[in-house]
Structure formats: C-alpha cells, structure tokens
Enzyme design. Structure first.
Site, mmCIF file in Angstrom:
data_model
loop_
_atom_site.group_PDB
_atom_site.id
_atom_site.type_symbol
_atom_site.label_atom_id
_atom_site.label_comp_id
_atom_site.label_asym_id
_atom_site.label_seq_id
_atom_site.Cartn_x
_atom_site.Cartn_y
_atom_site.Cartn_z
ATOM 1 N N ASP A 104 0.869 -1.178 0.000
ATOM 2 C CA ASP A 104 0.000 0.000 0.000
ATOM 3 C C ASP A 104 0.908 1.231 0.000
ATOM 4 O O ASP A 104 1.467 1.591 1.041
ATOM 5 C CB ASP A 104 -0.896 0.021 1.237
ATOM 6 C CG ASP A 104 -1.991 -1.040 1.211
ATOM 7 O OD1 ASP A 104 -1.802 -2.078 0.538
ATOM 8 O OD2 ASP A 104 -3.019 -0.849 1.882
ATOM 9 N N LYS A 166 -6.907 3.678 -2.785
ATOM 10 C CA LYS A 166 -7.250 3.600 -1.359
ATOM 11 C C LYS A 166 -7.426 5.015 -0.825
ATOM 12 O O LYS A 166 -6.716 5.933 -1.235
ATOM 13 C CB LYS A 166 -6.125 2.866 -0.627
ATOM 14 C CG LYS A 166 -6.242 2.799 0.882
ATOM 15 C CD LYS A 166 -5.071 2.003 1.450
ATOM 16 C CE LYS A 166 -4.980 2.092 2.960
ATOM 17 N NZ LYS A 166 -3.814 1.335 3.500
ATOM 18 N N LYS A 195 -10.234 0.595 -1.957
ATOM 19 C CA LYS A 195 -10.094 0.269 -0.533
ATOM 20 C C LYS A 195 -10.483 1.461 0.319
ATOM 21 O O LYS A 195 -9.935 2.553 0.154
ATOM 22 C CB LYS A 195 -8.660 -0.158 -0.223
ATOM 23 C CG LYS A 195 -8.414 -0.503 1.245
ATOM 24 C CD LYS A 195 -7.017 -1.065 1.455
ATOM 25 C CE LYS A 195 -6.688 -1.236 2.930
ATOM 26 N NZ LYS A 195 -5.335 -1.820 3.138
#
Length: 248
Positions: A104, A166, A195
C-alpha cells in the site's frame, strides 16, 4: 467472485465475506512488539484476509502468521508520500524480500496538489514495476484532496498500473467517506479495486463503504466488526449475514 469488479450488496454480505474484505491495520508508530503480537493473534483468530503492518514488522508478522491463511501486507512511503521514487522502490523491494504479499503505497501528495499528474503516475509506475505480480494499492489521502483531485489521482494511479486505489492512511485527520468511495469507483471503473481505510470502526460503516463501491476495507476494528456480524446473525437482526450467503 472477483472482488474488484463485483462488490456485494450490503444485505448479501456473509461473515466469511466480511472477513475476506478486511486488511487489519497494525500501523501506529508507538506499538510495542507485544502490541503487534496481540493484533497479529487477533487477526489470525478472526481469520481476516490480511494484516497491514509497518515495514519493520513484515518479517516477524510473516513468521507469526505462518499457516494461518492470513496474508501480510505493508506500507510504502508511509504516511506522507514524500519520499523519493527511488526510496519507494527500494522500500518495496525490501518489503517483498521480507515476505510482504501486497503493498500500500502513498502517492506523492505534493505532486497531486500541484496538479502534476505525470509525476504521480511515474511514481506509481516505478513501484508497480518493482512489485512485479504483487498487488499495489495507491493511497490518495483523500482528506487533503478536492473532489476533482480525487478523480484525477485515481485515474493517475490506474494509469500507473495500480490494482487498487485507497482513501487514507488514517494519519491525516480524515478517513474514508462514502462520497469519496463513490468518486473513486466512478473514476477507476469496474476493473480496479477500491479500498476504504480510516474511520471504519463498525459493521454499518463497512456496509456503507461496500454499498458505495469499496472492495477492500482497512481497519483496526476487525474484532468489533466481526463480533457485530456474529451478534446480528445470532439475534436474527440481519439474517442475510449468515455464512451461506454471498462470499468473495
């Protein structure tokens, strides 16, 4: 079922599907090893999809979770996204060598605020190329962005090869909102994961995010959320949350 393209409707999510959505976050800088271990053991006990740990905890987390079925992901350029692209690449390669199965990364937030989308895209592409077949999620840090910037950042991440976009790190004073999830889903289309991370601390919020288009959830409240699923199932408050309904 493809979690990137077919988010389940809230009334069709099962307990197993909720588990499969969750990246359990273990990222606070002040956590001691004993705190990390307690969170890793909780993630294993609740059988969530993965944990997302600090880069220095990857090797330990992989060993402690071995055989549990819980994946170990980590963060890159966290939490500000201001490290150089070369540093992000080096950090990514080390994380992969340590056993991380997903990355991430925080986008170059300053470049995004400057409207330098080519630079954002290059930054993402370098990490994606370094990661090879490993899933890369790009953290936009939506609390800092306008709606137009969220759309542009989402598109730049996809152009750079990201598998997911995200919302947040959880360290910028704002987390995921349904409105931002909808913007991101519309921007990336059906083939990219979205996300929701930051502020997802209960089942209703998780379901709201899925309704808006999220296909993965970052949270440190996994136990609370899954306990809510179990409670609602046992009381009949949400019979559609049983384990034999839609799963991922």
């Amino acid at each position: 079922m493809d979690t990137a393209t077919n988010p389940a409707a809230p009334d069709a999510i099962s307990a197993d599907a909720v588990r499969a959505l969750i990246d359990h976050a273990i990222l606070k800088p002040e956590l001691r090893r004993s705190d990390v271990d307690a969170q890793l053991d909780e993630a294993a006990a609740y059988r969530v999809f993965s944990v997302c740990v600090r880069p220095g905890d990857v090797t330990h987390a992989v060993e402690r979770l071995r055989g549990t079925g819980v994946g170990v992901g980590t963060v890159i350029g966290f939490p500000h996204g201001t490290t150089s692209t070369a540093a992000k690449v080096a950090e990514s390669l080390q994380a992969l060598a340590d056993g991380a199965f997903e990355l991430d990364m925080v986008q170059d937030i300053g470049a995004a605020k400057s409207g330098d989308w080519e630079r954002v895209q290059r930054d993402v592409r370098a990490v994606v190329d370094a990661a090879g077949d490993t899933v890369v999620k790009v953290i936009l840090e939506t609390a800092y962005l306008t709606d137009d910037e969220i759309v542009a950042a989402s598109r730049a991440a996809v152009a750079g090869g990201a598998a997911f976009v995200k919302t947040s790190t959880g360290f910028a004073g704002g987390g995921a909102t349904a409105e931002h999830i909808r913007l991101m889903r519309e921007a990336v289309g059906p083939d990219t994961g979205v996300k929701a991370s930051g502020g997802v601390r209960g089942l209703d919020t998780l379901l709201e995010m899925v309704q808006a288009g999220a296909t993965r959830i970052g949270t440190s409240a996994s136990a609370r959320i899954l306990d809510e699923v179990a409670h609602r199932s046992s009381t009949g408050a949400a019979s559609s949350l049983g384990d034999d309904t839609t799963s991922y």
